[in-house]
Design a protein around this motif. Structure first.
Motif, PDB file in Angstrom:
ATOM      1  N   LYS A  53      11.693 108.151  64.206  1.00  0.00           N
ATOM      2  CA  LYS A  53      12.441 107.912  65.453  1.00  0.00           C
ATOM      3  C   LYS A  53      13.889 107.494  65.193  1.00  0.00           C
ATOM      4  N   GLN A  54      14.173 106.945  64.007  1.00  0.00           N
ATOM      5  CA  GLN A  54      15.541 106.538  63.688  1.00  0.00           C
ATOM      6  C   GLN A  54      16.404 107.694  63.193  1.00  0.00           C
ATOM      7  N   ASN A  55      15.768 108.804  62.834  1.00  0.00           N
ATOM      8  CA  ASN A  55      16.512 109.977  62.408  1.00  0.00           C
ATOM      9  C   ASN A  55      17.211 110.573  63.631  1.00  0.00           C
ATOM     10  N   LYS A  56      18.454 110.930  63.507  1.00  0.00           N
ATOM     11  CA  LYS A  56      19.261 111.407  64.632  1.00  0.00           C
ATOM     12  C   LYS A  56      19.277 112.934  64.781  1.00  0.00           C
ATOM     13  N   PHE A  57      18.417 113.615  64.062  1.00  0.00           N
ATOM     14  CA  PHE A  57      18.388 115.076  64.102  1.00  0.00           C
ATOM     15  C   PHE A  57      18.296 115.624  65.530  1.00  0.00           C
ATOM     16  N   TRP A  58      17.309 115.145  66.291  1.00  0.00           N
ATOM     17  CA  TRP A  58      17.083 115.683  67.639  1.00  0.00           C
ATOM     18  C   TRP A  58      18.251 115.371  68.570  1.00  0.00           C
ATOM     19  N   GLU A  59      18.881 114.226  68.392  1.00  0.00           N
ATOM     20  CA  GLU A  59      20.035 113.882  69.212  1.00  0.00           C
ATOM     21  C   GLU A  59      21.236 114.756  68.853  1.00  0.00           C
ATOM     22  N   LEU A  60      21.467 114.957  67.548  1.00  0.00           N
ATOM     23  CA  LEU A  60      22.594 115.768  67.108  1.00  0.00           C
ATOM     24  C   LEU A  60      22.464 117.205  67.600  1.00  0.00           C
ATOM     25  N   GLN A 140      20.140 128.354  45.548  1.00  0.00           N
ATOM     26  CA  GLN A 140      19.163 129.416  45.793  1.00  0.00           C
ATOM     27  C   GLN A 140      19.743 130.587  46.580  1.00  0.00           C
ATOM     28  N   LEU A 141      20.755 130.318  47.387  1.00  0.00           N
ATOM     29  CA  LEU A 141      21.260 131.338  48.303  1.00  0.00           C
ATOM     30  C   LEU A 141      22.603 131.926  47.882  1.00  0.00           C
ATOM     31  N   GLN A 142      22.945 131.816  46.623  1.00  0.00           N
ATOM     32  CA  GLN A 142      24.244 132.318  46.157  1.00  0.00           C
ATOM     33  C   GLN A 142      24.479 133.770  46.544  1.00  0.00           C
ATOM     34  N   ALA A 143      23.475 134.603  46.420  1.00  0.00           N
ATOM     35  CA  ALA A 143      23.640 136.036  46.688  1.00  0.00           C
ATOM     36  C   ALA A 143      23.850 136.335  48.168  1.00  0.00           C
ATOM     37  N   THR A 144      23.357 135.481  49.051  1.00  0.00           N
ATOM     38  CA  THR A 144      23.496 135.738  50.488  1.00  0.00           C
ATOM     39  C   THR A 144      24.762 135.132  51.060  1.00  0.00           C
ATOM     40  N   ALA A 145      25.495 134.389  50.258  1.00  0.00           N
ATOM     41  CA  ALA A 145      26.665 133.668  50.759  1.00  0.00           C
ATOM     42  C   ALA A 145      27.719 134.606  51.344  1.00  0.00           C
ATOM     43  N   THR A 146      27.744 135.846  50.935  1.00  0.00           N
ATOM     44  CA  THR A 146      28.762 136.764  51.439  1.00  0.00           C
ATOM     45  C   THR A 146      28.512 137.166  52.886  1.00  0.00           C
ATOM     46  N   ARG A 147      27.260 137.196  53.337  1.00  0.00           N
ATOM     47  CA  ARG A 147      26.996 137.632  54.707  1.00  0.00           C
ATOM     48  C   ARG A 147      26.707 136.482  55.664  1.00  0.00           C
ATOM     49  N   LEU A 148      26.515 135.284  55.144  1.00  0.00           N
ATOM     50  CA  LEU A 148      26.171 134.132  55.968  1.00  0.00           C
ATOM     51  C   LEU A 148      27.178 133.010  55.778  1.00  0.00           C
ATOM     52  N   SER A 149      27.384 132.241  56.824  1.00  0.00           N
ATOM     53  CA  SER A 149      28.151 131.008  56.684  1.00  0.00           C
ATOM     54  C   SER A 149      27.197 129.915  56.233  1.00  0.00           C
ATOM     55  N   LEU A 150      27.571 129.195  55.193  1.00  0.00           N
ATOM     56  CA  LEU A 150      26.782 128.079  54.682  1.00  0.00           C
ATOM     57  C   LEU A 150      27.527 126.794  55.021  1.00  0.00           C
ATOM     58  N   ILE A 151      26.866 125.912  55.758  1.00  0.00           N
ATOM     59  CA  ILE A 151      27.531 124.730  56.319  1.00  0.00           C
ATOM     60  C   ILE A 151      26.861 123.467  55.822  1.00  0.00           C
ATOM     61  N   ASP A 152      27.617 122.619  55.154  1.00  0.00           N
ATOM     62  CA  ASP A 152      27.101 121.326  54.714  1.00  0.00           C
ATOM     63  C   ASP A 152      27.266 120.325  55.850  1.00  0.00           C
ATOM     64  N   LEU A 153      26.156 119.719  56.248  1.00  0.00           N
ATOM     65  CA  LEU A 153      26.138 118.755  57.344  1.00  0.00           C
ATOM     66  C   LEU A 153      25.860 117.358  56.802  1.00  0.00           C
ATOM     67  N   PRO A 154      26.458 116.342  57.401  1.00  0.00           N
ATOM     68  CA  PRO A 154      26.062 114.984  57.009  1.00  0.00           C
ATOM     69  C   PRO A 154      24.605 114.776  57.433  1.00  0.00           C
ATOM     70  N   SER A 155      23.857 114.127  56.584  1.00  0.00           N
ATOM     71  CA  SER A 155      22.428 113.937  56.847  1.00  0.00           C
ATOM     72  C   SER A 155      22.189 113.216  58.170  1.00  0.00           C
ATOM     73  N   SER A 156      21.180 113.673  58.887  1.00  0.00           N
ATOM     74  CA  SER A 156      20.770 113.019  60.129  1.00  0.00           C
ATOM     75  C   SER A 156      19.910 111.792  59.861  1.00  0.00           C
TER      76      SER A 156
END
Length: 181
Positions: A53-60, A140-156
C-alpha cells in the motif's frame, strides 16, 4: 485479456526464499510496457503487482492515465491499464531474496523480455520502474532499443525516498506513448 498473476514464493534452504515474478499482463493493444525488478513480499502475499500500500505505482500511473486506480479493485486496475495500452511484467523471473529490497536479490534468472516484446505489435516504449529494472532490462533489450523508447523511471517503491512530485515529473512522460483519449 491476460490472466491474473500466479502466486510465486517457494521455500529455499535457510531463511531466504526463492521468489518468482507474476505472469505478464499484456495484450495486442499494449503500447507501453512497465517493467519492475521482482515483486516484493507484500505483493507476493497479496498475489498482486505493487501490492504494498505504500508503493506509489498505482497513484503514479493513475495520474498518467487520469484514472483513480487505487480506488479500483485489483482486477479493475489491470483492466484499466490494458484499456489504456499499458502492460506490466518484471525483468527478473525468479531469484533468492530475503525481504523485498532489490539489493538483496541474488541467483536471479531473467524473463524472456525480447521474446515478449516480439509478440506486442503496438509496443512503442518500455518504462523501467527503478534502477535495478533499468540496469538488467536494458542489458536484455539492447537489440530492440532502435525501435522502442526505453525510459528509466524513479522507483515507485517506498524504499526510494524521493517525494511523489519529483517521481511524477518523470512518470508523466509515459503519456507520450499512449493512445490519445
Amino acid at each position: 485479456m491476460a490472466t491474473p498473476p500466479a502466486s510465486a514464493a517457494t521455500a529455499a534452504p535457510g531463511p531466504v526464499l526463492r521468489k518468482r515474478c507474476f505472469d505478464p499482463v499484456v495484450d495486442q493493444r499494449t503500447r507501453l510496457l512497465v517493467l519492475g525488478s521482482l515483486p516484493g513480499d507484500q505483493s507476493l502475499l497479496r498475489n498482486e503487482y505493487y501490492g504494498n500500500k505504500q508503493n506509489k505505482f498505482w497513484e503514479l500511473l493513475g495520474v498518467v492515465i487520469d484514472v483513480d486506480l487505487r480506488s479500483l479493485n485489483y482486477d479493475a486496475r489491470l483492466a484499466a491499464l490494458l484499456e489504456h495500452g499499458i502492460g506490466l511484467w518484471d525483468v527478473i523471473a525468479e531469484a533468492e531474496r530475503a525481504g523485498s529490497l532489490d539489493s538483496a536479490i541474488y541467483n536471479a534468472s531473467h524473463n524472456a523480455l525480447a521474446e515478449l516484446v516480439a509478440t506486442l505489435p503496438s509496443l512503442r516504449a518500455i518504462g523501467f520502474n527503478g534502477g535495478t529494472a533499468a540496469r538488467l532490462g536494458r542489458k536484455q533489450l539492447q537489440a530492440t532499443a532502435t525501435r522502442l523508447s526505453l525510459i528509466d523511471l524513479p522507483s515507485s517503491s517506498p524504499a526510494y525516498t524521493i517525494g511523489f512530485e519529483p517521481k511524477l515529473q518523470v512518470w508523466r512522460q509515459l503519456s507520450n506513448y499512449l493512445p490519445l483519449s
